[in-house]
Design an enzyme around this catalytic site. Sequence first.
Site, PDB file in Angstrom:
ATOM      1  CB  CYS A  82      17.724  -8.811 -18.082  1.00  0.00           C
ATOM      2  SG  CYS A  82      16.301  -9.907 -18.001  1.00  0.00           S
ATOM      3  CG  ASP A  89      -5.855  -6.014   0.409  1.00  0.00           C
ATOM      4  OD1 ASP A  89      -6.410  -6.267   1.495  1.00  0.00           O
ATOM      5  OD2 ASP A  89      -4.866  -5.258   0.320  1.00  0.00           O
ATOM      6  CB  CYS A 106      16.245  -8.123 -21.834  1.00  0.00           C
ATOM      7  SG  CYS A 106      15.356  -7.185 -20.584  1.00  0.00           S
ATOM      8  CB  CYS A 150      13.540 -11.706 -19.455  1.00  0.00           C
ATOM      9  SG  CYS A 150      13.095 -10.051 -20.005  1.00  0.00           S
ATOM     10  CB  ALA A 178       0.973  -0.987   8.114  1.00  0.00           C
ATOM     11  CG  ASP A 233      -5.872  -5.149   7.391  1.00  0.00           C
ATOM     12  OD1 ASP A 233      -6.566  -5.260   6.362  1.00  0.00           O
ATOM     13  OD2 ASP A 233      -4.667  -4.875   7.351  1.00  0.00           O
TER      14      ASP A 233
HETATM   15  N1  GUN Z   1      -1.659  -3.678   1.291  1.00  0.00           N
HETATM   16  C1  GUN Z   1      -0.470  -3.175   1.709  1.00  0.00           C
HETATM   17  N2  GUN Z   1      -0.439  -3.128   3.069  1.00  0.00           N
HETATM   18  C2  GUN Z   1      -1.627  -3.605   3.506  1.00  0.00           C
HETATM   19  C3  GUN Z   1      -2.179  -3.812   4.826  1.00  0.00           C
HETATM   20  O1  GUN Z   1      -1.573  -3.519   5.861  1.00  0.00           O
HETATM   21  N3  GUN Z   1      -3.435  -4.365   4.882  1.00  0.00           N
HETATM   22  C4  GUN Z   1      -4.137  -4.691   3.760  1.00  0.00           C
HETATM   23  N4  GUN Z   1      -5.349  -5.249   3.894  1.00  0.00           N
HETATM   24  N5  GUN Z   1      -3.645  -4.495   2.521  1.00  0.00           N
HETATM   25  C5  GUN Z   1      -2.396  -3.962   2.407  1.00  0.00           C
HETATM   26 ZN    ZN Z   2      14.630  -8.633 -19.021  1.00  0.00          ZN
END
Ligand code: GUN
Ligand code: ZN
Length: 482
Positions: free
Chosen positions: A275, A90, A280, A277, A192, A125
């Site tokens: 659970c 990201d 657990c 896993c 978002a 963004d």
């Molecule tokens: N992580 C959570 N929401 C967003 C987003 O709208 N844009 C980016 N780049 N990372 C995110």
């Molecule tokens: Zn578990």
Amino acid sequence: MPPIFEITHKDICGRIGRLETRHGTIETPTIMPVVNPNIRTIKPSEMRKFGAQIIITNSYIIYRKPQLRERALSEGLHSLIGFDGPIMTDSGSFQLSVYGEVEVNNRQIVQFQQEIGSDIGVPLDIPTPPDVSWERAESELAITIEREKEALELKNDMLLAAPVQGSSFPELRERAGRELSGADFDLYPLGAVVPLMESYRYADLVDVIVASKKGLSPAAPVHLFGAGHPMMFALAVALGCDLFDSASYALYAKEGRYMTVRGTYHLDKLQYLPCSCPVCSSTDAEELIKSDNREELLARHNLYATFAEMREVKQAIKEGSLWELVEQRCRTHPRLLDGLRRALSYSEWIEQFQQAPRATFFYSGPESALRPEVVRFRKRLRNFRLDGRVLIRAKRLEIDEDFDHVLEFKAPFGAYPVELKETYPFNAEVADEPDHEALTVALQNTLALMELNPGTEFTFVYEKEHPLMTHMGQKAKLVNFQ
Ligand code: GUN
Ligand code: ZN
């Protein structure tokens, strides 16, 4: 060049696909665990054991910290993180939305992601939150799209994601999807949406997903940014989301929260661990609560539970039973049920994608009466041309009269030709006692059929009283079979 994303199976708008990256091909839908380059509860090298095929990290955190930046540039992202499969990065947009500014521009952060060898990069963004003014949403979207197109000019062999923004305005989301779809991006994250999920606004989330999908090409892979709770995977996948990412497994663990598909439990309130896993099954609730290592153990359980649900969703797509899973999961929380109801308001849109053969239709509650199959049947009523004398009956019964057509009445569909009894969707598994909604829809459809065939003489053998029967009495001869 072969397509980077290939869809192999479908159900509703959900799909199983293959996404090719430089570090291998992944099968979607899948979830990318978020790995923080600074804090590691679980080592990235262990992630595959949980089911992770791809992970996601934040290139801005690496960029900002000189030691991390130098190492990433000299030895590469995969070595720095310690994961040899695909890694998405990201851009720092999330920090931008939280702190209002970042010390990097779009061009720099895209190039940095390329230089460190990210498999999928994201431009800077602007994650416009929900409920802002149209003017703000529109002007921030314009900047986002401009930056995404700038990133495209820098494109090399790193796959490029183009987040779809537009706040809570479906028109803007759809427009953004359409504009970005026309360009050469590899993945489309819906941005978002975290604020919507944090406040359980699942109906609004459904609007955002559907509007964005309407603009995007159906062949494009879609990522729901920041979605990591397993209880909503089925719904989001059913609407066409292919990738998810989540820090939730770790964030929840920090707060002592234990994730399940039925929702989240506070560990201190658990007497049993529901659970099996590896975590657990090797401890119990009391021991886990007291453990010095409880945060890490909880994070591990959360990650196992997350991947288990994704496998359940994929299995449902392959066998054509995703609707049934969505209906079950959406009963986890009333606000998720709002999300399901909103999704059903798009039944006509969903219906165009739902072509693949499905497993038997299981009626699982009032929402099933609004499923696309029922909507489709309603639209096709006008194809049935009836004449002469028509019998509509729910149960086989001996009537010493000849009819030109015999229709079977079955809720939630209504009256359909008896020859179709064994075919989808009329071979549905339904309750012997239809609920009010199913009966209402079925009677409405039957009345619509009668109105489409005004010269026909109908006899309706019915079993259950309903307010619409008075109206029905004006269109058909009624026989109460009790
Ligand atoms: N992580 C959570 N929401 C967003 C987003 O709208 N844009 C980016 N780049 N990372 C995110
Ligand atoms: Zn578990």
